[in-house]
Structures are given as structure tokens and as C-alpha cells.
Scaffold this active site. Structure first.
Site, PDB file in Angstrom:
ATOM      1  N   GLY A  76       1.382  -1.758  -0.027  1.00  0.00           N
ATOM      2  CA  GLY A  76       0.290   0.072  -0.519  1.00  0.00           C
ATOM      3  C   GLY A  76       0.347   1.102  -0.200  1.00  0.00           C
ATOM      4  N   LEU A  77       1.370   0.944  -0.586  1.00  0.00           N
ATOM      5  CA  LEU A  77       2.764   2.871  -1.232  1.00  0.00           C
ATOM      6  C   LEU A  77       3.512   2.651   0.182  1.00  0.00           C
ATOM      7  CD1 LEU A  77       0.949   4.397  -4.147  1.00  0.00           C
ATOM      8  CD2 LEU A  77       3.280   2.858  -3.761  1.00  0.00           C
ATOM      9  N   ASN A 131       4.590   5.451 -11.848  1.00  0.00           N
ATOM     10  CA  ASN A 131       3.827   4.054 -11.334  1.00  0.00           C
ATOM     11  C   ASN A 131       2.209   4.298 -11.196  1.00  0.00           C
ATOM     12  OD1 ASN A 131       2.885   1.918 -10.338  1.00  0.00           O
ATOM     13  ND2 ASN A 131       3.195   2.175  -8.432  1.00  0.00           N
ATOM     14  N   CYS A 134      -2.017   3.036  -9.870  1.00  0.00           N
ATOM     15  CA  CYS A 134      -2.151   3.490  -8.484  1.00  0.00           C
ATOM     16  C   CYS A 134      -4.137   3.741  -8.610  1.00  0.00           C
ATOM     17  CB  CYS A 134      -1.497   4.741  -8.215  1.00  0.00           C
ATOM     18  SG  CYS A 134      -0.248   4.573  -7.396  1.00  0.00           S
ATOM     19  N   ASN A 196       3.800  -4.334 -13.943  1.00  0.00           N
ATOM     20  CA  ASN A 196       4.172  -3.851 -11.965  1.00  0.00           C
ATOM     21  C   ASN A 196       4.011  -4.905 -11.596  1.00  0.00           C
ATOM     22  OD1 ASN A 196       3.900  -3.339  -9.713  1.00  0.00           O
ATOM     23  ND2 ASN A 196       3.326  -1.225 -10.805  1.00  0.00           N
ATOM     24  N   THR A 197       2.821  -5.873 -10.962  1.00  0.00           N
ATOM     25  CA  THR A 197       2.436  -6.621  -9.949  1.00  0.00           C
ATOM     26  C   THR A 197       0.707  -6.986 -11.069  1.00  0.00           C
ATOM     27  OG1 THR A 197       1.452  -6.081  -8.674  1.00  0.00           O
ATOM     28  CG2 THR A 197       3.507  -7.047  -8.168  1.00  0.00           C
ATOM     29  N   GLY A 269      13.495  -7.704  -9.450  1.00  0.00           N
ATOM     30  CA  GLY A 269      12.598  -7.413  -8.373  1.00  0.00           C
ATOM     31  C   GLY A 269      12.664  -8.567  -6.935  1.00  0.00           C
TER      32      GLY A 269
END
Ligand SMILES: Cc1cc2nc3c(=O)[nH]c(=O)nc-3n(C[C@H](O)[C@H](O)[C@H](O)COP(=O)(O)O)c2cc1C
Length: 307
Positions: A76-77, A131, A134, A196-197, A269
Site C-alpha cells: 500500500g505504498l 507508477n 495506483c 508491475n504486479t 524485484g
């Protein structure tokens, strides 16, 4: 042997890396934590943890769960915020040879632009990685990167707010990543990084409830490598800007696959979480491969599997 890569060929200052090995955002802290593990100055670039306008505490625990050949995370950043980054981290980076790229995130387009403008002229910051995975608060929580239009709007706003090279980190959680890549390239992205994931979840069967505090998380690690590789292959065939490959890269051979698919550089990563020396081992393995194959320049390998 020439391993250098230019990741922002259209940018007036450019973004020249000594080699193609980067760290992936969120898996290598601010780089400062790894100085005792190996000589991080040997890397091509370090991408720091996702950074927001204000500090964030992140999602409720538990925030990670192991899966078969992968990892689910819902951090969650969590981060210190852009002001603390400028005050505490950038002065350290300014003395480094390895370029540091700041990964930025936001919940509105204005957030992204504000973070980017704060980084303007900060010594130690070589580029921005945006990124776009979000949730867009103003559009009901769908990821900015899920649609070409919203993705392009973020990129245009960041480009207008900074003179730094801008990389755009694409999400696989979209129906057409190629369209998003083309849209962000048209909006001025200097390069794209992907992936990204992938969104996923796990259930605690004893408790009969989702395992992660946030219910869903992002899947990373070797489990996603074939998916990531295919996305890189597709996107590299559709845009004229450099592509940076990411997703499950654990060994040099993994990295070489991405490079042959069309990636100019790669990011390591989740592998860092089990082996903090992974980026160095990937770099040394690439060098070894070039030596064995009698290749003097990395450029010969980029996109080799496309020809
Ligand atoms: C614990 C963790 C934290 C992450 N944090 C961020 C982040 O802050 N910003 C971002 O763009 N990507 C973030 N990512 C995604 C990675 O940078 C990378 O794109 C993804 O994990 C796929 O690569 P990998 O399989 O090599 O890990 C994070 C991944 C993990 C595992």
C-alpha cells in the site's frame, strides 16, 4: 565489452546507464540499505520505493503472502513522502556514480504533478519512474494505467512538471497493455517499464477469510515471468521508445530472455527479497554470457528473438 544503454534517447539530457541491470521499485528500499551487501555502484540504476506527496503508513497487516513460485504483496505504498526523500535520501544519492530513479505515485493527477515538480533540480535524482498502477480516486478507484486516456493524462501532467527523463511503469491489470504503452509514448514518456504486479488474492482457510489485510494484493516473482516476458515482447514491437523489462527476473538467463524479447534494460524485484545480491549476480551472468558468445556489445542482443 560495451554494456551501456541509453534509456531516454529523445531527452535533451538523456539517461545513460553503464549496464542494463536496475532494481525494481519497492524491493530495494532507497539503495542505501544495501551498501554493505555488495558494491551497488556497479548497477545500471537504482529505482527507489514508490514515493507520494505525503508520507504513507500503507495497508493493514498481513501485507505479504508466499505463493507457489511467487509473492503476493499489499504494502500500500508505505513511504516517507517526497519531502523527507529530498531531505534525507537525495543528498546521499548525489555522491553516487549509479543513477537513482525516483518511482512516484498518487491518487490524483495533481498529486503526480506535485511530486514531480518537487523533484525538479534535486541533486541525486536522475529520472522519474511514474507508477500508474495506483487507484484513480476521481474515477472511482480504477487504476490510472488501466485505460490509455487516463494513463496519458498522468504522463502529460508529469512531463509538464519536470525536466527530468520520465519512465512510465505499466500495469498488466488492463485489457490492452499495448494501447496504454502507445498512449503514454505519445504523451511524451521517454521509456516504459513493465510489468508491475498482477492482481491476486489468497484465503486463510482456517480463519475463512482473505489472508491479506487489504483482501487483494499484487503477484510478483518467478510465477509471473512468462506473462511479463510476453507483455515486453508485445510492447517492444509497438513503441519506438526504450522498453525496460521486469517480472520474475531472478537469474542472468531470465534477464537475457527479456533483452532478447526487446528490453533495453531489466529490473530485478522480488528476487532481492530472497537474495539481496541478485542484481549483481544477474549483471555478472550477463557479462559471462556475452563473453561466452563472443559478443562485444549488449545492443546486439536487444530484440534478438524478434528478428
Ligand atoms: C514488496 C513489493 C513492493 C513493491 N512496491 C512497488 C512500488 O512502490 N512501486 C512500483 O511501481 N512497483 C512496486 N512493486 C512492483 C515491482 O517493482 C515489480 O514491478 C514487480 O514486483 C514485478 O517484478 P518482480 O517479479 O521481479 O518482483 C513492488 C513489488 C513488491 C514485491
Amino acid at each position: 565489452m560495451n554494456l551501456a544503454v541509453q534509456l531516454a534517447p529523445k531527452h535533451h539530457r538523456g539517461l545513460l546507464l553503464a549496464n542494463p541491470v536496475m532494481t525494481a521499485s519497492g524491493t530495494f528500499g532507497y539503495g542505501t540499505e544495501y551498501g554493505h551487501v555488495f558494491d551497488i555502484q556497479r548497477l545500471g540504476a537504482i529505482v527507489c520505493k514508490g514515493t507520494t506527496l505525503e508520507p504513507r503508513e500503507g495497508n493493514p497487516q498481513p501485507r505479504v503472502a508466499e505463493t507457489a513460485c511467487g509473492l503476493l504483496n499489499s504494502i500500500g505504498l508505505q513511504n516517507i513522502g517526497v519531502d523527507a526523500l529530498i531531505r534525507e535520501k537525495a543528498p546521499i544519492w548525489a555522491s553516487w556514480r549509479v543513477p537513482v530513479i525516483v518511482n512516484i505515485a498518487g491518487e490524483t493527477i495533481d498529486d503526480y504533478a506535485k511530486v514531480a515538480s518537487k523533484l525538479e533540480g534535486v541533486a541525486g535524482v536522475s529520472a522519474i519512474e511514474v507508477n500508474i498502477s495506483c487507484p484513480n480516486l476521481k474515477a472511482g478507484g480504477a487504476e490510472f494505467g488501466a485505460e490509455p486516456k487516463s494513463a496519458a493524462s498522468v504522463v502529460a501532467a508529469v512531463k509538464a512538471a519536470t525536466s527530468l527523463p520520465v519512465l512510465v511503469k505499466l500495469t498488466p491489470n488492463t485489457s490492452d497493455i499495448v494501447k496504454v504503452a502507445v498512449a503514454v509514448a505519445e504523451a511524451g514518456a521517454d521509456a516504459v517499464s513493465l510489468i508491475n504486479t498482477l492482481k491476486g488474492m489468497a484465503i486463510d482457510i482456517a480463519g475463512r477469510r482473505p489472508l491479506l489485510g487489504n483482501i487483494t494484493g499484487g503477484l510478483s516473482g518467478p510465477a509471473i515471468k512468462p506473462v511479463a516476458l510476453y507483455r515486453v515482447y508485445e510492447v517492444a514491437g509497438a513503441v519506438a521508445i526504450p522498453v525496460i523489462g521486469c517480472g520474475g527476473i531472478t537469474t542472468a538467463n531470465d534477464a537475457i530472455e527479456f533483452i532478447m524479447a526487446g528490453a533495453s534494460a531489466i529490473q530485478v524485484g522480488t528476487a532481492n527479497l530472497t537474495n539481496p545480491r541478485a542484481p549483481l549476480e544477474v549483471l555478472e551472468g550477463i557479462e559471462e554470457f556475452l563473453r561466452k558468445e563472443g559478443i562485444s556489445s549488449l545492443a546486439e542482443l536487444i530484440g534478438a528473438a524478434r528478428r
